[in-house]
Design a protein around this motif. Structure first.
Motif, PDB file in Angstrom:
ATOM      1  N   ILE A  93       0.506   4.301  -2.684  1.00 24.21           N
ATOM      2  CA  ILE A  93       0.299   5.709  -2.370  1.00 24.21           C
ATOM      3  C   ILE A  93       1.429   6.570  -2.921  1.00 24.21           C
ATOM      4  O   ILE A  93       1.191   7.604  -3.553  1.00 24.21           O
ATOM      5  N   LEU A  94       2.652   6.116  -2.702  1.00 27.30           N
ATOM      6  CA  LEU A  94       3.793   6.929  -3.120  1.00 27.30           C
ATOM      7  C   LEU A  94       3.763   7.212  -4.621  1.00 27.30           C
ATOM      8  O   LEU A  94       3.940   8.353  -5.056  1.00 27.30           O
ATOM      9  N   THR A  95       3.488   6.177  -5.431  1.00 25.04           N
ATOM     10  CA  THR A  95       3.438   6.405  -6.879  1.00 25.04           C
ATOM     11  C   THR A  95       2.336   7.417  -7.215  1.00 25.04           C
ATOM     12  O   THR A  95       2.532   8.301  -8.040  1.00 25.04           O
ATOM     13  N   GLY A  96       1.209   7.269  -6.525  1.00 26.16           N
ATOM     14  CA  GLY A  96       0.098   8.201  -6.777  1.00 26.16           C
ATOM     15  C   GLY A  96       0.466   9.625  -6.423  1.00 26.16           C
ATOM     16  O   GLY A  96       0.273  10.545  -7.220  1.00 26.16           O
ATOM     17  N   ILE A  97       1.047   9.790  -5.235  1.00 27.16           N
ATOM     18  CA  ILE A  97       1.400  11.139  -4.779  1.00 27.16           C
ATOM     19  C   ILE A  97       2.427  11.779  -5.711  1.00 27.16           C
ATOM     20  O   ILE A  97       2.288  12.924  -6.120  1.00 27.16           O
ATOM     21  N   VAL A  98       3.440  11.008  -6.054  1.00 28.02           N
ATOM     22  CA  VAL A  98       4.514  11.569  -6.876  1.00 28.02           C
ATOM     23  C   VAL A  98       3.982  12.040  -8.224  1.00 28.02           C
ATOM     24  O   VAL A  98       4.254  13.162  -8.660  1.00 28.02           O
ATOM     25  N   LEU A  99       3.179  11.202  -8.860  1.00 24.43           N
ATOM     26  CA  LEU A  99       2.666  11.600 -10.169  1.00 24.43           C
ATOM     27  C   LEU A  99       1.691  12.765 -10.071  1.00 24.43           C
ATOM     28  O   LEU A  99       1.748  13.697 -10.865  1.00 24.43           O
ATOM     29  N   PHE A 100       0.832  12.701  -9.076  1.00 23.10           N
ATOM     30  CA  PHE A 100      -0.137  13.793  -8.999  1.00 23.10           C
ATOM     31  C   PHE A 100       0.529  15.096  -8.600  1.00 23.10           C
ATOM     32  O   PHE A 100       0.190  16.151  -9.128  1.00 23.10           O
TER      33      PHE A 100
ATOM     34  N   ASN B 129     -11.147  11.460 -16.646  1.00 24.17           N
ATOM     35  CA  ASN B 129      -9.907  11.728 -15.941  1.00 24.17           C
ATOM     36  C   ASN B 129      -8.714  11.009 -16.590  1.00 24.17           C
ATOM     37  O   ASN B 129      -8.399   9.884 -16.254  1.00 24.17           O
ATOM     38  N   PRO B 130      -8.044  11.710 -17.491  1.00 22.16           N
ATOM     39  CA  PRO B 130      -6.933  11.078 -18.202  1.00 22.16           C
ATOM     40  C   PRO B 130      -5.809  10.652 -17.260  1.00 22.16           C
ATOM     41  O   PRO B 130      -5.057   9.728 -17.574  1.00 22.16           O
ATOM     42  N   LEU B 131      -5.702  11.329 -16.108  1.00 18.34           N
ATOM     43  CA  LEU B 131      -4.619  10.998 -15.186  1.00 18.34           C
ATOM     44  C   LEU B 131      -4.659   9.526 -14.773  1.00 18.34           C
ATOM     45  O   LEU B 131      -3.635   8.923 -14.482  1.00 18.34           O
ATOM     46  N   TYR B 132      -5.872   8.975 -14.740  1.00 19.97           N
ATOM     47  CA  TYR B 132      -6.046   7.582 -14.361  1.00 19.97           C
ATOM     48  C   TYR B 132      -5.159   6.666 -15.202  1.00 19.97           C
ATOM     49  O   TYR B 132      -4.510   5.762 -14.683  1.00 19.97           O
ATOM     50  N   TYR B 133      -5.123   6.939 -16.505  1.00 14.64           N
ATOM     51  CA  TYR B 133      -4.373   6.067 -17.409  1.00 14.64           C
ATOM     52  C   TYR B 133      -2.868   6.180 -17.210  1.00 14.64           C
ATOM     53  O   TYR B 133      -2.149   5.187 -17.233  1.00 14.64           O
ATOM     54  N   PHE B 134      -2.392   7.428 -17.017  1.00 12.92           N
ATOM     55  CA  PHE B 134      -0.953   7.609 -16.801  1.00 12.92           C
ATOM     56  C   PHE B 134      -0.527   6.889 -15.516  1.00 12.92           C
ATOM     57  O   PHE B 134       0.502   6.243 -15.455  1.00 12.92           O
ATOM     58  N   LEU B 135      -1.383   7.036 -14.504  1.00  9.09           N
ATOM     59  CA  LEU B 135      -1.076   6.424 -13.216  1.00  9.09           C
ATOM     60  C   LEU B 135      -1.105   4.905 -13.313  1.00  9.09           C
ATOM     61  O   LEU B 135      -0.232   4.212 -12.784  1.00  9.09           O
ATOM     62  N   LEU B 136      -2.124   4.402 -14.010  1.00  9.82           N
ATOM     63  CA  LEU B 136      -2.255   2.954 -14.200  1.00  9.82           C
ATOM     64  C   LEU B 136      -1.008   2.396 -14.887  1.00  9.82           C
ATOM     65  O   LEU B 136      -0.426   1.405 -14.451  1.00  9.82           O
ATOM     66  N   CYS B 137      -0.620   3.076 -15.937  1.00  9.59           N
ATOM     67  CA  CYS B 137       0.536   2.659 -16.721  1.00  9.59           C
ATOM     68  C   CYS B 137       1.790   2.617 -15.838  1.00  9.59           C
ATOM     69  O   CYS B 137       2.554   1.650 -15.856  1.00  9.59           O
ATOM     70  N   PHE B 138       1.973   3.682 -15.062  1.00  6.78           N
ATOM     71  CA  PHE B 138       3.144   3.784 -14.194  1.00  6.78           C
ATOM     72  C   PHE B 138       3.136   2.685 -13.129  1.00  6.78           C
ATOM     73  O   PHE B 138       4.150   2.053 -12.852  1.00  6.78           O
ATOM     74  N   ARG B 139       1.963   2.448 -12.546  1.00  4.57           N
ATOM     75  CA  ARG B 139       1.892   1.456 -11.469  1.00  4.57           C
ATOM     76  C   ARG B 139       2.092   0.041 -11.990  1.00  4.57           C
ATOM     77  O   ARG B 139       2.707  -0.786 -11.314  1.00  4.57           O
ATOM     78  N   GLU B 140       1.587  -0.239 -13.173  1.00  2.00           N
ATOM     79  CA  GLU B 140       1.797  -1.572 -13.715  1.00  2.00           C
ATOM     80  C   GLU B 140       3.283  -1.857 -13.855  1.00  2.00           C
ATOM     81  O   GLU B 140       3.743  -2.962 -13.567  1.00  2.00           O
ATOM     82  N   ILE B 141       4.020  -0.835 -14.278  1.00  2.00           N
ATOM     83  CA  ILE B 141       5.453  -1.014 -14.466  1.00  2.00           C
ATOM     84  C   ILE B 141       6.178  -1.142 -13.124  1.00  2.00           C
ATOM     85  O   ILE B 141       6.963  -2.061 -12.909  1.00  2.00           O
ATOM     86  N   ILE B 142       5.890  -0.212 -12.210  1.00  2.00           N
ATOM     87  CA  ILE B 142       6.642  -0.160 -10.955  1.00  2.00           C
ATOM     88  C   ILE B 142       6.158  -1.204  -9.941  1.00  2.00           C
ATOM     89  O   ILE B 142       6.948  -1.935  -9.350  1.00  2.00           O
ATOM     90  N   LEU B 143       4.828  -1.259  -9.760  1.00  2.00           N
ATOM     91  CA  LEU B 143       4.294  -2.082  -8.669  1.00  2.00           C
ATOM     92  C   LEU B 143       4.117  -3.540  -9.052  1.00  2.00           C
ATOM     93  O   LEU B 143       4.376  -4.438  -8.262  1.00  2.00           O
TER      94      LEU B 143
ATOM     95  N   TYR C 274       0.822  -1.214   0.000  1.00  2.00           N
ATOM     96  CA  TYR C 274       0.000   0.000   0.000  1.00  2.00           C
ATOM     97  C   TYR C 274       0.859   1.268   0.000  1.00  2.00           C
ATOM     98  O   TYR C 274       0.539   2.238  -0.680  1.00  2.00           O
ATOM     99  N   HIS C 275       1.954   1.250   0.767  1.00  2.00           N
ATOM    100  CA  HIS C 275       2.774   2.463   0.823  1.00  2.00           C
ATOM    101  C   HIS C 275       3.346   2.837  -0.543  1.00  2.00           C
ATOM    102  O   HIS C 275       3.407   4.001  -0.902  1.00  2.00           O
ATOM    103  N   LEU C 276       3.695   1.815  -1.347  1.00  2.00           N
ATOM    104  CA  LEU C 276       4.198   2.116  -2.688  1.00  2.00           C
ATOM    105  C   LEU C 276       3.072   2.579  -3.609  1.00  2.00           C
ATOM    106  O   LEU C 276       3.272   3.435  -4.470  1.00  2.00           O
TER     107      LEU C 276
END
Lengths: 260, 248
Positions: free
Chosen positions: A68-75, A207-221, A64-66
């Motif tokens: 959140i962190l990915t979400g916070i950083v991107l937003f 909300n286009p941000l959803y897709y950027f975040l999804l993409c980033f999280r799939e890679i990192i998380l 969960y902490h990661l």
């Protein structure tokens, strides 16, 4: 028709470089920890939010902490980049009135400085990644792609905002409120699954941000390469916004000087 | 210097008009906008600062622009320099240009002089390498050797202006545009600026000068334009124009 602007950009690329350099230098110049704040900031925010939310709600999210962190950083990148880009024309009114410079450089410089800060925050993500049970794989190295998409998107939004803020100063205040709403519409601290099915369309279509975040999280998380379809969606949203931004900007830029 | 036969005008100003909104306050928030829209007061008096200005400048000419306050001199200069786009008409420029309109535009007071030289140079369109090459020259001219790493906010206004002048004049431009800036720093530095500009004149640079000092125009310029309320009142030989301007 396209050659002239490209030549011009080439001439003024040093200005872009100098402006970014200035922003990065000045941001933390007088603080003791200096540039480390870019690293510390998301880490501390993550700690606070993780403590609060892992007690308050129990989202069934691994790491969960990661999450959140990915979400916070991107937003926060998105919010910082668009807000500073929005004010870039107004804040440089003195300059625009006195010398000729391609004005879009001012907007680009702001989003580019935010990108530099984002770079430091990404280091923070990797530091946390080392201490978590997410396995580090080569797929993790795809992370610049979603960041690039988001950068193009944020620059597009920044261009549009910077234009209309010149003509309507109220926009600056409205956008602050808008950003708060936008933050809650983005799955930063909650997983998309807790949103009732019938409201998914709100998050997913407007909300286009959803897709950027999804993409980033799939890679990192989740260490899985995002589908081609997701890449395509991200890239087309980003480019579309950017082109609209440039169009709006170039159409209105000659009138700036009468309003600033 | 490029000289190509009969097409030897370096600047052509064609039917340039400039219009400002003469509103007391600009409508820049929604409430006001909507009220004005409803009461149909959105498009108020237009104020024409320049009307149909046309002239041509030849290579190597030194053109002075004279006129009372509010005649449109600075607006015309900004249009020629490309800072503003005219409402109507066009300006054609050939060759490189150094505007000495506002010295040190874009100086960042928190940065040191060294950093500002690079920043201001980039604003004027120079590359980092070019400025590095000219760095010593800038410092020498501005005589600020011992203050080079001091933040600009600790500079006096005269020192800032000296630095601005030194950066703006490192190029050897085809066109030099000067707006009331010869009053920079102390007497000694002013003399230095004059010498610098004179040496640029000797290099066959095309110059446009706006000044309230009619003596300056008379001594430097070959041609002159007298602007009055946005129109060209007189145009021609500098000596002649200055004589008539004095009499008025």
């Amino acid at each position: 028709m396209l050659i002239q602007p490209i030549k011009n950009f080439n001439k003024y690329r040093f200005l872009l470089q100098e402006l970014v350099l200035r922003d990065v230098k000045l941001k933390y110049r007088r603080s003791v920890l200096g540039i480390f704040w870019s690293l510390l900031n998301p880490l501390l925010t993550m700690t606070v939010i993780t403590i609060i939310f892992s007690q308050l709600f129990r989202f069934d999210v691994p790491n969960y902490h990661l999450y959140i962190l990915t979400g916070i950083v991107l937003f926060s990148f998105h919010s910082e980049a668009t807000t500073s880009a929005m004010n870039s024309i107004l804040n440089n009114s003195g300059l625009i009135k006195k010398v000729y410079i391609p004005k879009y450089i001012l907007v680009f410089a702001k989003t580019a400085s935010s990108l530099v800060n984002l770079g430091f925050s990404v280091i923070a993500i990797f530091v946390i990644l080392l201490f978590s049970d997410v396995k580090f794989t080569l797929i993790n190295l795809m992370f610049p792609l979603p960041l690039l998409y988001l950068f193009i998107f944020a620059t597009g939004i920044g261009l549009i905002l910077s234009v209309y803020t010149v003509f309507f100063r109220d926009l600056a205040h409205l956008y602050t409120v808008g950003l708060t709403a936008w933050m809650y519409l983005t799955p930063i601290i909650y997983p998309i699954e807790i949103v009732p099915e019938k409201f998914h369309f709100i998050v997913k279509t407007i909300n286009p941000l959803y897709y950027f975040l999804l993409c980033f999280r799939e890679i990192i998380l989740y260490s899985q390469p995002p589908s081609l379809q997701l890449h395509f969606s991200c890239l087309s949203i980003a480019l579309f916004t950017f082109i609209v931004g440039l169009y709006v900007f170039f159409k209105n830029q000659d009138r700036f000087i009468l309003h600033i | 210097m490029m000289m190509n036969g009969k097409d030897d005008y370096i600047i052509e100003v064609n039917h340039v008009s400039m219009c400002f909104n003469a509103a007391k306050e600009k409508v820049d928030n929604f409430k006001e906008y909507i009220i004005r829209l409803a009461t149909r007061k959105l498009y108020f008096d237009e104020f024409w600062v320049l009307n149909e200005i046309s002239f041509k400048v030849k290579y190597g000419e030194v053109l002075g622009i004279v006129g009372y306050n509010g005649a449109g001199k600075s607006t015309l200069l900004k249009i020629i320099a490309g800072v503003m786009k005219p409402s109507k008409g066009s300006v054609i420029r050939k060759g490189s240009m150094a505007p000495l309109i506002e010295l040190g535009a874009g100086f960042d007071m928190d940065l040191s002089a060294r950093e500002n030289i690079y920043l201001n140079g980039a604003i004027l369109g120079h590359s980092r390498k070019y400025i590095s090459d000219k760095f010593e020259q800038i410092i020498d001219f501005s005589e600020l050797h011992s203050f080079i790493d001091m933040p600009l906010k600790n500079y006096s206004s005269g020192m800032t202006a000296r630095l601005g002048f030194a950066i703006a004049t490192i190029t050897e431009p085809d066109i030099l545009i000067i707006d009331e800036i010869l009053a920079v720093g102390d007497f000694k530095f002013q003399q230095k600026c004059h010498d610098k500009i004179s040496s640029m004149l000797d290099n066959n640079t095309t110059v446009i000068i706006v000044s309230h000092s009619i003596d300056q125009i008379e001594s430097l310029c070959t041609h002159a334009i007298w602007l009055e309320n946005g129109d060209i009142k007189l145009m021609g030989d500098a000596k002649n124009i200055c004589k008539q301007y004095r009499l008025s």
